[in-house]
Write an enzyme that holds these catalytic residues in place. Structure first.
Site, short mmCIF file in Angstrom:
data_model
loop_
_atom_site.label_atom_id
_atom_site.label_comp_id
_atom_site.label_asym_id
_atom_site.label_seq_id
_atom_site.Cartn_x
_atom_site.Cartn_y
_atom_site.Cartn_z
N VAL A 47 0.95 -1.20 -0.03
CA VAL A 47 -0.03 -0.15 0.08
C VAL A 47 0.80 1.16 -0.06
CG1 VAL A 47 -2.16 -1.16 1.09
CG2 VAL A 47 -0.15 -0.09 2.51
N SER A 48 0.58 2.07 -0.68
CA SER A 48 1.35 3.27 -0.82
C SER A 48 1.53 4.20 0.42
CB SER A 48 0.97 4.27 -2.21
OG SER A 48 0.99 3.43 -3.37
N THR A 49 0.53 4.55 0.99
CA THR A 49 0.24 5.28 2.34
C THR A 49 0.01 4.61 3.39
OG1 THR A 49 -2.00 6.21 2.01
CG2 THR A 49 -0.11 7.51 0.95
N GLN B 252 -3.76 3.82 3.60
CA GLN B 252 -4.43 2.82 2.74
C GLN B 252 -4.72 1.46 3.46
OE1 GLN B 252 -2.07 2.52 -0.80
NE2 GLN B 252 -3.62 3.94 -2.00
#
Length: 193
Positions: A8-10, A13
């Protein structure tokens, strides 16, 4: 054995969708990363790759979870292939352990190479057009002609070093040497006796 990789990018998320899909696909181990796909250093991905053995498959929910660019994706698949490891992407229904999955990746590779060639051609054409219009590419010079003249004047003083002059001009000594190859010796050779 199926080994899952979730990214997940952040931190905001939620990885549950990916985790559920990988568990349903039969992944015994799942490695989870919270980082941007643009980052090359992803410790959980490397841990997942280290845990895989010949005959195993790395499973991802979607290809963009594994790599940010097609080039990066192809490099990863080639690494897996060289170790006898397959790649399964659940969303795209790609499995490189099958002939069809390998074909899709070869097509991706050909498209990526074609894209790189087009970019190279466009870049070259743009640079040629700019040169034809008198434009000069690259970074501007760190030292103007007046700075070089000042450096030569300062270097005529035997107590001044190249490093001292560079510090006064607020540039690195390597920049000064690049503009005055030969250093002080070049200055003394060009001055009249």
């Amino acid at each position: 054995m199926f080994v899952g990789y979730v990214r997940v990018s952040t931190h905001d998320q939620n990885p549950n969708l990916q985790l559920d899909a990988l568990r349903t696909a039969g992944c015994k181990k799942i490695f989870m990363e919270k980082s941007s796909g643009a980052q090359r250093d992803r410790p959980e991905l490397w841990a997942a790759l280290d845990s895989l053995r010949a005959g195993d498959s790395l499973v991802v929910w979607k290809l963009d979870r594994l790599a940010r660019s097609l080039k990066q994706l192809i490099e990863t698949v080639e690494l897996l292939e060289s170790r006898g490891i397959g790649l399964c992407s659940l969303t795209e229904a790609i499995d490189t352990t099958t002939a069809g999955g390998k074909l899709i990746f070869h097509v991706f590779g050909a498209l990526a190479e074609f894209e790189r060639s087009i970019i190279r051609e466009r870049t070259k054409a743009g640079l040629d057009a700019a040169r034809a219009h008198g434009k000069k590419g690259g970074r501007p010079s760190a030292l103007a002609a007046k700075d070089i003249a000042a450096a030569k004047a300062m270097l005529s003083d035997p107590d001044m070093t190249m490093e001292d002059v560079a510090k006064r001009l607020q540039v690195a000594p390597s920049t000064l040497y690049r503009h005055l190859p030969g250093g002080r010796g070049a200055i003394q050779e060009t001055e009249p006796c």
